[in-house]
Design a protein around this motif. Structure first.
Motif, PDB file in Angstrom:
ATOM      1  N   LEU A   2       0.833  -1.199   0.000  1.00 48.20           N
ATOM      2  CA  LEU A   2       0.000   0.000   0.000  1.00 48.20           C
ATOM      3  C   LEU A   2       0.875   1.259   0.000  1.00 48.20           C
ATOM      4  CD1 LEU A   2      -2.813   1.263   0.131  1.00 48.20           C
ATOM      5  CD2 LEU A   2      -2.671   1.095   2.619  1.00 48.20           C
ATOM      6  N   MET A   3       1.966   1.219   0.754  1.00 47.28           N
ATOM      7  CA  MET A   3       2.856   2.381   0.824  1.00 47.28           C
ATOM      8  C   MET A   3       3.464   2.684  -0.547  1.00 47.28           C
ATOM      9  SD  MET A   3       3.894   4.744   2.811  1.00 47.28           S
ATOM     10  CE  MET A   3       3.714   4.209   4.484  1.00 47.28           C
ATOM     11  N   LYS A   4       3.875   1.681  -1.278  1.00 48.59           N
ATOM     12  CA  LYS A   4       4.440   1.896  -2.610  1.00 48.59           C
ATOM     13  C   LYS A   4       3.394   2.484  -3.553  1.00 48.59           C
ATOM     14  CE  LYS A   4       8.068  -1.552  -2.445  1.00 48.59           C
ATOM     15  NZ  LYS A   4       8.665  -2.717  -3.067  1.00 48.59           N
ATOM     16  N   TRP A   5       2.183   2.023  -3.433  1.00 47.49           N
ATOM     17  CA  TRP A   5       1.098   2.530  -4.276  1.00 47.49           C
ATOM     18  C   TRP A   5       0.842   4.010  -3.958  1.00 47.49           C
ATOM     19  CZ3 TRP A   5      -4.092   4.002  -3.187  1.00 47.49           C
ATOM     20  CH2 TRP A   5      -4.885   4.160  -4.323  1.00 47.49           C
ATOM     21  N   ILE A   6       0.829   4.331  -2.677  1.00 47.19           N
ATOM     22  CA  ILE A   6       0.624   5.730  -2.271  1.00 47.19           C
ATOM     23  C   ILE A   6       1.770   6.598  -2.788  1.00 47.19           C
ATOM     24  CG2 ILE A   6       0.595   7.285  -0.270  1.00 47.19           C
ATOM     25  CD1 ILE A   6      -0.946   5.084   1.223  1.00 47.19           C
ATOM     26  N   SER A   8       3.618   6.108  -5.378  1.00 50.58           N
ATOM     27  CA  SER A   8       3.547   6.281  -6.830  1.00 50.58           C
ATOM     28  C   SER A   8       2.490   7.304  -7.208  1.00 50.58           C
ATOM     29  CB  SER A   8       3.276   4.944  -7.522  1.00 50.58           C
ATOM     30  OG  SER A   8       1.970   4.479  -7.217  1.00 50.58           O
ATOM     31  N   LEU A   9       1.402   7.378  -6.421  1.00 55.78           N
ATOM     32  CA  LEU A   9       0.357   8.361  -6.700  1.00 55.78           C
ATOM     33  C   LEU A   9       0.743   9.757  -6.223  1.00 55.78           C
ATOM     34  CD1 LEU A   9      -2.901   6.423  -5.781  1.00 55.78           C
ATOM     35  CD2 LEU A   9      -2.082   6.999  -8.058  1.00 55.78           C
ATOM     36  N   PHE A  10       1.463   9.818  -5.124  1.00 57.24           N
ATOM     37  CA  PHE A  10       1.830  11.098  -4.531  1.00 57.24           C
ATOM     38  C   PHE A  10       3.338  11.152  -4.309  1.00 57.24           C
ATOM     39  CE2 PHE A  10      -2.393   9.887  -2.922  1.00 57.24           C
ATOM     40  CZ  PHE A  10      -3.146  10.914  -3.456  1.00 57.24           C
ATOM     41  N   PRO A  11       4.094  11.580  -5.314  1.00 60.65           N
ATOM     42  CA  PRO A  11       5.550  11.611  -5.180  1.00 60.65           C
ATOM     43  C   PRO A  11       6.036  12.496  -4.019  1.00 60.65           C
ATOM     44  CG  PRO A  11       4.876  12.277  -7.393  1.00 60.65           C
ATOM     45  CD  PRO A  11       3.646  12.028  -6.602  1.00 60.65           C
ATOM     46  N   TRP A  12       5.258  13.535  -3.707  1.00 57.83           N
ATOM     47  CA  TRP A  12       5.664  14.408  -2.613  1.00 57.83           C
ATOM     48  C   TRP A  12       5.621  13.672  -1.283  1.00 57.83           C
ATOM     49  CZ3 TRP A  12       1.836  14.725   0.932  1.00 57.83           C
ATOM     50  CH2 TRP A  12       0.536  14.517   0.501  1.00 57.83           C
ATOM     51  N   HIS A  13       4.841  12.595  -1.200  1.00 59.11           N
ATOM     52  CA  HIS A  13       4.756  11.813   0.030  1.00 59.11           C
ATOM     53  C   HIS A  13       6.127  11.253   0.409  1.00 59.11           C
ATOM     54  CE1 HIS A  13       4.050   8.126   2.409  1.00 59.11           C
ATOM     55  NE2 HIS A  13       3.139   8.869   2.998  1.00 59.11           N
ATOM     56  N   GLN A  14       6.862  10.778  -0.568  1.00 55.91           N
ATOM     57  CA  GLN A  14       8.187  10.222  -0.305  1.00 55.91           C
ATOM     58  C   GLN A  14       9.132  11.313   0.200  1.00 55.91           C
ATOM     59  OE1 GLN A  14       9.889   8.116  -3.586  1.00 55.91           O
ATOM     60  NE2 GLN A  14      11.614   7.367  -2.400  1.00 55.91           N
ATOM     61  N   GLU A  15       9.037  12.494  -0.387  1.00 50.47           N
ATOM     62  CA  GLU A  15       9.884  13.603   0.047  1.00 50.47           C
ATOM     63  C   GLU A  15       9.540  14.003   1.487  1.00 50.47           C
ATOM     64  OE1 GLU A  15      12.851  16.266   0.165  1.00 50.47           O
ATOM     65  OE2 GLU A  15      12.504  14.820  -1.440  1.00 50.47           O
ATOM     66  N   LYS A  16       8.254  14.057   1.808  1.00 49.79           N
ATOM     67  CA  LYS A  16       7.832  14.410   3.165  1.00 49.79           C
ATOM     68  C   LYS A  16       8.280  13.346   4.170  1.00 49.79           C
ATOM     69  CE  LYS A  16       5.961  18.273   2.329  1.00 49.79           C
ATOM     70  NZ  LYS A  16       6.613  19.491   2.798  1.00 49.79           N
ATOM     71  N   LYS A  17       8.206  12.092   3.771  1.00 50.14           N
ATOM     72  CA  LYS A  17       8.660  11.006   4.639  1.00 50.14           C
ATOM     73  C   LYS A  17      10.163  11.129   4.891  1.00 50.14           C
ATOM     74  CE  LYS A  17       8.676   5.980   5.151  1.00 50.14           C
ATOM     75  NZ  LYS A  17       9.931   6.005   5.847  1.00 50.14           N
TER      76      LYS A  17
END
Length: 65
Positions: A2-6, A8-17
């Motif tokens: 689920l995290m990988k799917w999220i 891929s949909l929201f690239p900014w999520h990875q940056e925030k993490k």
């Protein structure tokens, strides 16, 4: 999964993490440094036997002083 799917949909999520992880490490390091410094100060006070001359402020202020 689920995290990988999220991500891929929201690239900014990875940056925030990544920013959150970095901040968490900085905070943990700061706390560790504070504990080490505090321990060193306490050891120095004990070594020099001058703790009986120190005045401790416990943060209790009666009467609004």
């Amino acid at each position: 999964m689920l995290m990988k799917w999220i991500q891929s949909l929201f690239p900014w999520h990875q940056e925030k993490k990544k920013e959150l992880d970095q901040s968490s490490r900085r905070v943990a390091l700061t706390i560790l440094r504070y504990k080490e410094s505090s321990k060193e100060i306490q050891e120095e006070i004990e070594r020099n036997k001058f703790s009986k001359y120190l005045v401790y402020d416990r943060g209790i202020h009666n009467g609004g002083h």
